[in-house]
Design a protein around this motif. Structure first.
Motif, PDB file in Angstrom:
ATOM      1  N   TYR B  25       0.834  -1.195   0.000  1.00  0.00           N
ATOM      2  CA  TYR B  25       0.000   0.000   0.000  1.00  0.00           C
ATOM      3  C   TYR B  25       0.874   1.252   0.000  1.00  0.00           C
ATOM      4  N   GLU B  29       0.489   3.796  -2.977  1.00  0.00           N
ATOM      5  CA  GLU B  29      -0.639   4.670  -2.653  1.00  0.00           C
ATOM      6  C   GLU B  29      -0.749   5.885  -3.576  1.00  0.00           C
ATOM      7  N   LEU B  31       0.763   6.748  -6.437  1.00  0.00           N
ATOM      8  CA  LEU B  31       0.611   6.514  -7.877  1.00  0.00           C
ATOM      9  C   LEU B  31      -0.804   6.040  -8.202  1.00  0.00           C
ATOM     10  N   PHE B  35      -3.526   8.177 -10.310  1.00  0.00           N
ATOM     11  CA  PHE B  35      -4.029   7.577 -11.551  1.00  0.00           C
ATOM     12  C   PHE B  35      -5.555   7.439 -11.486  1.00  0.00           C
ATOM     13  N   SER B  72       3.899  -3.930 -11.247  1.00  0.00           N
ATOM     14  CA  SER B  72       3.355  -2.569 -11.266  1.00  0.00           C
ATOM     15  C   SER B  72       2.418  -2.363 -12.458  1.00  0.00           C
ATOM     16  N   LEU B  76      -1.489  -1.460 -12.136  1.00  0.00           N
ATOM     17  CA  LEU B  76      -2.042  -0.268 -12.768  1.00  0.00           C
ATOM     18  C   LEU B  76      -3.224  -0.627 -13.670  1.00  0.00           C
ATOM     19  N   ARG B  80      -6.973   0.612 -13.269  1.00  0.00           N
ATOM     20  CA  ARG B  80      -7.700   1.296 -14.342  1.00  0.00           C
ATOM     21  C   ARG B  80      -9.052   0.636 -14.574  1.00  0.00           C
ATOM     22  N   LEU B 190       9.137  -0.525 -17.993  1.00  0.00           N
ATOM     23  CA  LEU B 190       7.769  -0.464 -17.502  1.00  0.00           C
ATOM     24  C   LEU B 190       7.420  -1.769 -16.833  1.00  0.00           C
TER      25      LEU B 190
END
Ligand code: ZN
Lengths: 253, 190
Positions: B25, B29, B31, B35, B72, B76, B80, B190
């Motif tokens: 967390y 958190e 990022l 986002f 990551s 992400l 999303r 990435l």
């Protein structure tokens, strides 16, 4: 087969139903094209999360989030009927509509053209949609130098507008038109900036089916320029260095 | 003692290690919140997104494995999807709202410790500002608003069959413009 391939975008966005998703995943196993396109989408968008401006999380968020996470364990048995198992969590956050409103800048642009203006400028907002209660943005990231209505030549029914804006030391020309005739083949509408009678290319576009078109162009010509006029001509293709077609719309600046 | 990497922490989370979840967390958190905020444009909703994301992690409802790529990136994507889902549940009519800060050159709002994020963000914003309005809009609607294929075709007045091509083109322009910058965006990172 084709119907399946068309679900790629919705699969990527996670908007398919569970059933559709499973079917698409089965399709992926047999469709190399979709696998490759999916991989490409992932690569092309991999950086986009970093486009987000850093936002300060609200105070106490960690405690609240972790508390509800660990609570979700004990809730498990009593909430088995919830489809997604998350409905009960909502109550924890409904009263958290924080006072961050002032930090976000949200407007609904009335038209595509306005959206385009907005995308380039903060303070032009008052120009495209005045008086619905919003105030001008505090930071000026760009400023409007000049906005003009484009006048049609002859008896044409088309209309349009052009705006010169300065952004971060750069000059942008944004042109938006309505009701222009459709283009054929390689034809494009070319925008020109005129200094005296010397034309400079300033972006081109092809209109959509409704005769609307727009283009934003970064004006980067060396040296000092005092633009006298903006004009749009219909050109055989997008490579014309000087206007070959007649002027469709124009205005002095 | 060496710091555990993401995958190791994730493994511990699967074994219901609360400390590990707390560490993950802390790591993500800001990022994830930023986002999510970028997508839902509301602080309360963004917090709700994080809550759902961490519940999914904790309960193993979303399963990560190393063949899915970097942790990551996976996280992400999950964020999303969660944010888009919440946005849809709000039943808010998608609008023509662009985030003008995407093309902002100043670093006014990003005086932050996350140097890499900041650098990447600036390069990205410069690249975005070079896109045509239409291309920015299609990226916004597709990626940040999760608009469906069908809605995009209606919104942009495009035949269903050409939507994908338009999106790819817009994303490719962005990528090209990024690599011209000398590429902070090394994909392998990435
Ligand atoms: Zn396919």
């Amino acid at each position: 087969m084709k119907a399946n391939c068309e679900q790629l975008l919705d699969y990527f966005n996670g908007t398919l139903s569970n059933e559709e998703r499973e079917r698409f995943e089965a399709h992926l196993l047999s469709c190399e094209e979709c696998r490759e396109e999916l991989k490409e989408l992932e690569e092309l968008t991999g950086d986009l999360p970093y486009l987000s401006m850093p936002e300060e999380p609200p105070a106490g968020m960690k405690e609240r989030v972790l508390a509800s996470v660990f609570e979700s364990d004990t809730d498990e048995t009593s909430h088995t009927t919830n489809e997604k198992g998350s409905v009960e969590q909502k109550n924890n956050v409904t009263n958290l509509q924080t006072e961050r409103k002032s930090r976000q800048r949200k407007w609904i642009a009335p038209t595509l053209a306005a959206a385009l203006f907005l995308s380039l400028t903060g303070n032009v907002y008052t120009f495209v949609s005045e008086g619905d209660g919003e105030t001008t943005q505090p930071e000026e990231i760009s400023s409007l130098i000049k906005a003009v209505q484009l006048q049609p030549s002859e008896a044409e029914a088309s209309a349009g507008s052009a705006a010169l804006m300065s952004e971060d030391g750069k000059m942008n020309l944004v042109v938006q038109v309505n009701d222009v005739a459709e283009t054929k083949g390689d034809q494009v509408y070319q925008v020109w900036l005129l200094e005296g009678d010397k034309p400079y290319r300033a972006g081109y576009f092809t209109p959509n089916q409704d005769g609307k078109g727009e283009v934003a162009y970064e004006v980067e010509y060396e040296g000092e320029h005092d633009w006298d006029a903006v004009a749009i001509t219909l050109e055989p293709d997008h490579t014309s260095e000087t206007p070959k077609g007649k002027i469709v719309l124009s205005s002095g600046l | 003692m060496r710091e555990l990497n993401d995958a190791e922490l994730y493994g511990k989370v699967q074994a219901k290690d609360k400390e590990a979840l707390s560490s993950l967390y802390d790591r993500y958190e800001k990022l994830l919140y930023s986002f999510s905020y970028r997508i839902v444009k509301d602080g309360g909703l963004a917090e709700e997104v994080l809550q759902e994301v961490f519940i999914k992690l904790w309960k193993g409802k979303a399963q990560y494995s190393e063949e899915k790529g970097k942790f990551s990136s996976w996280l992400l994507t999950m964020t999303r999807h969660t944010a888009i889902d919440l946005l849809r549940k709000q039943a808010k009519e998608p609008d023509y709202e662009l985030d003008e800060r995407d093309a902002l050159h100043s670093d006014e709002a990003s005086v932050e410790d996350q140097v890499e994020w900041k650098e990447r963000g600036q390069v990205l914003r410069t690249a975005v500002s070079k896109l045509k309005g239409e291309q920015r809009k299609i990226i916004e609607m597709f990626y940040f608003k999760g608009m469906t294929h069908k809605r995009i075709s209606e919104e942009f007045d495009l035949p269903l069959g050409t939507v994908k091509g338009r999106i790819r083109l817009a994303l490719k322009h962005l990528k090209t413009s990024l690599s011209e910058k000398g590429g902070v965006s090394d994909e392998s990172k990435l």
